[in-house]
Design an enzyme around this catalytic site. Structure first.
Site, short mmCIF file in Angstrom:
data_model
loop_
_atom_site.label_atom_id
_atom_site.label_comp_id
_atom_site.label_asym_id
_atom_site.label_seq_id
_atom_site.Cartn_x
_atom_site.Cartn_y
_atom_site.Cartn_z
N GLU A 167 -0.03 -36.90 5.26
CA GLU A 167 -1.16 -37.63 5.85
C GLU A 167 -2.21 -37.97 4.80
O GLU A 167 -3.36 -38.29 5.11
CB GLU A 167 -1.73 -36.82 7.02
CG GLU A 167 -0.69 -36.51 8.09
CD GLU A 167 -0.68 -37.44 9.31
OE1 GLU A 167 -1.71 -38.02 9.66
OE2 GLU A 167 0.41 -37.59 9.92
N HIS A 235 -6.35 -32.76 10.85
CA HIS A 235 -6.34 -32.89 9.38
C HIS A 235 -7.32 -31.87 8.82
O HIS A 235 -8.34 -31.58 9.45
CB HIS A 235 -6.81 -34.29 8.94
CG HIS A 235 -5.87 -35.40 9.29
ND1 HIS A 235 -6.30 -36.61 9.79
CD2 HIS A 235 -4.52 -35.49 9.18
CE1 HIS A 235 -5.25 -37.40 10.00
NE2 HIS A 235 -4.17 -36.75 9.64
N CYS A 352 -13.15 -39.82 7.23
CA CYS A 352 -11.86 -40.44 7.56
C CYS A 352 -11.84 -41.90 7.15
O CYS A 352 -10.78 -42.45 6.83
CB CYS A 352 -11.61 -40.42 9.07
SG CYS A 352 -11.52 -38.79 9.78
#
Ligand code: SUG
Length: 421
Positions: A167, A235, A352
């Site tokens: 990711e 995450h 993000c």
């Protein structure tokens, strides 16, 4: 950067929020995405919030980059899914996702001072855990190949092969004396078996480190706390962030918190940990407010500033801790809230929305760098072309497809990047 004479600096590449931004509840384990499923979305407001954040950081840092929305709806994925109206709405929504806005998941980046060949290495994240995200990487790679196309300075790899989920930078941190100096890279992975998917596989992290030619003595692998994943930290950047010598982290971020500090300190003795105890901010409140999904920036003055979501100021627990921290003499001297509510409602905070690349700005394709005039241009294109509102029933319609395709093409045209069309 001036002190060392190196032209290397950190550039934040924010993802421009795409015109198909919507809430389809696609990300299991992402509490915000699940709880906003089916809400109307406001793509124009979302994209303008993103530009406003970029403008703030451009003024603070003097440099800012961006990456462009990917082509949506993704026709190839739509065909592959054999959609005929009998499928669940989430399957129909996947080819429409604007999730590439969260560029912290675009790639893992190892700056030139850390790598064996002295180039900056980028590996696009395969994002295989979620269908709507797994479609991103080939288009992301195409864009990285243009933005960082100078092969004397950059190496762009293929994504990690499945089934090892990767990711990207959201599970990667770098500690360094200054951005242009050799750093210690910290990869955080999750172990499967909990109630939510562990999206970052240990072998994906290790493979990326090998591909980038990192020095094993300056590379650390750490397991994420399974309880943090179960609480919604899909995450690691939802519960910790690093910059310079500082690791800003929740006390329950890692499976073995003290062991993690010790391992990082063994590779990077100057480590300064700013830990938020659970008694001050619970894991749940940290995840709800995204205190750690912050941009921790070194300002030109040398001070560090933390760019947090507005939601942090609205939380008595979080803001109480922030005020107490600022009253002390720790390394973080400013905390600056920004409004990214449209992104937050899908589980994406200020961190993000950006990919950090340490490089010489002169080596980046200037079409991906922001200045005030270009920010004005972005705002004009967004105001003229981005849909004001998307309702769940719009997803899959030809009318919406025509409008989001035209909006993206208008942006590519305005930025002289029609080659990405
Ligand atoms: O992958 N949300 C994204 C949020 C990504 C946040 N990134 C970082 N933490 N770095 C995700 O879960 C929601 C899409 C939807 O439900 O429509 C979404 O994909």
């Amino acid at each position: 950067m001036e002190q060392s004479g190196t032209p290397l600096t950190e550039i934040n590449f924010d993802g421009i929020v795409g015109p198909s931004h919507n809430y389809a509840g696609l990300s299991l384990g992402n509490i915000a995405s699940a709880s906003h499923a089916g809400d109307p979305s406001y793509p124009r407001a979302a994209a303008l919030q993103g530009v406003a954040k970029m403008r703030g950081n451009l003024a603070r840092l003097g440099v800012q980059g961006f990456l462009l929305p990917l082509p949506r709806p993704n026709g190839a994925l739509q065909s592959a899914l054999a959609l005929d109206g009998t499928e669940p709405p989430q399957l129909r929504a996947a080819p429409w996702s604007a999730s590439s806005m969260w560029t912290a998941n675009a790639a893992t980046v190892s700056p030139a001072p850390d790598t064996a060949d002295g180039r900056c290495h980028l590996t696009p994240a395969n994002l295989v855990t979620m269908l709507h995200r797994a479609q991103e990487w080939p288009d992301t790679q195409a864009q990285l190949r243009i933005a960082f196309g100078d092969t004397r300075h950059f190496a762009i790899h293929d994504a990690v092969p499945p089934t090892f989920g990767d990711e990207g930078a959201a599970n990667h941190m770098r500690l360094c004396e200054e951005h242009g100096a050799p750093g210690v890279e910290v990869f955080v992975y999750g172990k499967p078996g909990g109630r939510f998917p562990a999206r970052q596989h240990e072998q994906a992290s290790r493979l990326v480190a090998r591909t980038h030619g990192l020095d094993p003595a300056r590379t650390v692998f750490i397991e994420q706390n399974p309880e943090a994943i179960a609480a919604g930290a899909f995450h690691n950047d939802v519960v910790s962030v690093a910059n310079g010598r500082v690791l800003f982290t929740h006390a329950e971020a890692f499976a073995d918190q003290q062991g993690a500090y010790d391992a990082i300190r063994a590779a990077f003795p100057a480590l300064e940990v700013v830990e938020v105890p659970s008694s001050a901010v619970s894991l749940e409140e940290a995840i709800r407010t995204y205190l750690f999904n912050a941009q921790l920036l070194t300002l030109p003055s040398g001070e560090m500033a933390l760019i947090v979501p507005e939601e942090c100021r609205e939380s008595p627990a979080v803001w109480g801790w922030v005020e107490q921290m600022l009253a002390g003499n720790g390394p973080i001297r400013q905390v600056i809230p920004v409004d990214v509510k449209q992104s937050m409602a899908n589980g994406g905070g200020p961190a993000c929305l950006r990919l950090r690349v340490v490089c010489d700005p002169a080596t980046v394709d200037p079409r991906f760098l922001l200045d005030e005039a270009k920010a004005d241009l972005l705002e004009r294109v967004i105001a003229a072309h981005w849909p004001l509102q998307i309702d769940p029933s719009d997803i899959g319609t030809q009318t919406l497809a025509d409008s989001v395709i035209a909006a993206r093409l208008a942006l590519l045209e305005a930025l002289d990047l029609a080659q990405l069309g």
